[in-house]
Design an enzyme around this catalytic site. Structure first.
Site, PDB file in Angstrom:
ATOM      1  N   LYS A 158       0.829  -1.207   0.000  1.00 35.29           N
ATOM      2  CA  LYS A 158       0.000   0.000   0.000  1.00 35.29           C
ATOM      3  C   LYS A 158       0.861   1.253   0.000  1.00 35.29           C
ATOM      4  CE  LYS A 158      -1.169   1.395   3.911  1.00 35.29           C
ATOM      5  NZ  LYS A 158      -1.707   1.353   5.293  1.00 35.29           N
TER       6      LYS A 158
ATOM      7  N   GLU B 152      -7.177   5.545   1.708  1.00 34.79           N
ATOM      8  CA  GLU B 152      -5.849   5.306   1.141  1.00 34.79           C
ATOM      9  C   GLU B 152      -5.936   4.782  -0.285  1.00 34.79           C
ATOM     10  OE1 GLU B 152      -3.271   4.236   5.167  1.00 34.79           O
ATOM     11  OE2 GLU B 152      -4.316   2.638   4.086  1.00 34.79           O
TER      12      GLU B 152
END
Length: 449
Positions: free
Chosen positions: A51, A181
């Protein structure tokens, strides 16, 4: 002659399980670990590490745009999704190998396969029964799709990291840290992104100002943020998905990503056979020492559904290893755990929210600042930063620190140390700032709002 094959048998090779196993072995225990999928768990494979690598990739979009204000002549740029995914996969494979090497070097025997608990001291793995004085469950959690007609047309965060191509349009459903995110990554890399959230604000478990401020900043970056939205059905026509909302609106996209919840990995573990109690949500119930109702079986990490953060799982694993095979001197506190959200811009937070502080302490002082960072006086970007301190009016102790802005996670780490040391607002005021930085704003806020 040893009564058991091993002193500790760990099920799950993620952060908590690996740390507990390594240190137990270093303390002299005979340790084995079983992992059915990949070493490193969610964090290394489909969480924190990939991520953040992809977040870095998305940030270059803004960096290239910002550079022009500083005199850089930037030609036409194009992002190649397959290159990012391939390079990301190489790094993840490297980390998988590091985890294996660390376990091997510590003397931990690794079983690649699915382990099942048969009783308080017996585990079945790859058709073989082994016994252990203690069993540690550290199987983590997994993202789940909501109970929604047509949910099969959507994907979860696990799927996101293996997308074959960047979707032209994407809908991210959710308002937590994973949702914001992934929405930021997709948008930064070129997708047209809509973020749908059923609640009134983003990041509902954090300080309210963070969610409101972040939403406004995400909108500036071209993300269509819609709160108080309820999805009734999801349909598909060829490669296009249609989200049908309760208010009659339809949203189309090539990708629908659900970031609406995670559940503990407790199915097919044999917990019932051993008599291990679970919570209504399926997570394993443990006491403050991470022991289940079966004295020889312990559990740590996301599978106990306390604080789903990698550093917390690591700390919990250390507590168990110390308690079972050393002096038991290690402890963990869930107070003042810092965390960061790698949205664009970042969010960092530690300690109590304003609402929590008012509920617990009554009279509190709030210090807050919102400003444009020096970088953006030339970049032309409209991005702004926000900082907030929550202070107990009686003792002057700082109860919470919260931030939206560049490198918020890096900045908040130091404030976590300060809060754990009982820092007061007067001590922060007496601290000399590092100039010119964003972080110095925390030590120059003088007037409560």
């Amino acid at each position: 002659m040893n009564e058991f094959d091993y002193d500790l048998f760990t099920i799950g090779g993620g952060s908590g399980g690996t740390r507990a196993s390594r240190f137990a072995a270093q303390y002299g225990a005979r340790v084995a670990l079983a992992e059915k999928q990949y070493l490193g768990g969610t964090c290394v494979n489909v969480g924190c590490i990939p991520k953040k690598l992809m977040s870095y990739a998305a940030h270059f979009h803004d960096d290239l745009a910002d550079a022009r204000g500083f005199g850089w002549e930037i030609g036409e740029s194009r992002h190649d999704w397959p290159t990012l995914i391939a390079n990301k996969d190489v790094e993840i494979a490297r980390l998988n190998g590091i985890y294996r090497n660390l376990l091997n070097a510590s003397g931990v025997e690794i079983f690649d396969g699915h382990a099942t608990i048969e009783d308080a001291h017996t585990v079945l793995i790859n058709g073989r029964r082994v016994t252990a004085r203690y069993i540690l469950v550290a199987t983590g959690g997994h993202p789940t799709l909501p109970e929604l007609p047509g949910k099969q047309h959507g994907m979860t965060s696990d799927d996101f990291f293996h997308l074959p191509a960047l979707p032209p349009r994407a809908v991210v459903v959710g308002g937590g840290y994973i949702a914001v995110e992934l929405a930021a990554i997709l948008s930064g890399l070129g997708s047209k992104v809509t973020l749908l959230h059923r609640g009134p604000r983003l990041l509902r478990t954090m300080d309210a100002d963070l969610g409101h401020f972040l939403a406004a900043e995400m909108v500036k970056k071209g993300i269509d943020v819609r709160c108080n939205e309820v999805i009734e059905t999801l349909t598909a026509d060829g490669g296009v998905k249609q989200l049908h909302l309760k208010d009659g609106v339809e949203v189309d996209a090539e990708c629908v990503l659900f970031a609406t919840g995670r559940h503990a990995n407790t199915e097919k573990l044999g917990l019932e056979s051993a008599g291990v109690e679970t919570k209504p949500n399926g997570a394993i119930a443990v006491d403050k020492e991470f022991r289940t109702n079966v004295p020889s079986i312990y559990a740590v990490g996301d599978v106990i559904d306390r604080v789903a953060l990698t550093p917390v799982a690591l700390a919990e694993g250390m507590v168990v290893a110390s308690a079972l095979f050393q002096d038991g001197g290690r402890k963990i506190s869930y107070d003042n755990i810092p965390t960061a959200v790698f949205s664009h811009p970042n969010v960092g937070t530690v300690g109590l929210t304003e609402a929590q502080a008012r509920e617990r302490f009554g009279d509190v002082k709030i210090f807050k600042s919102e400003f444009k960072a020096l970088k953006h006086t030339l970049s032309g970007s409209t991005e702004r930063a926000m900082m907030k301190l929550v202070v107990d009016a009686t003792s002057d102790r700082v109860l919470g620190a919260h931030m939206v802005g560049a490198d918020a996670g890096e900045i908040m780490q130091g404030f976590a140390v300060a809060l754990n040391c009982g820092a007061t607002k007067a001590q922060i005021d007496a601290t000399i700032g590092i100039h010119p930085t964003i972080a110095e704003e925390f030590v120059t806020m003088r007037t409560p709002v």
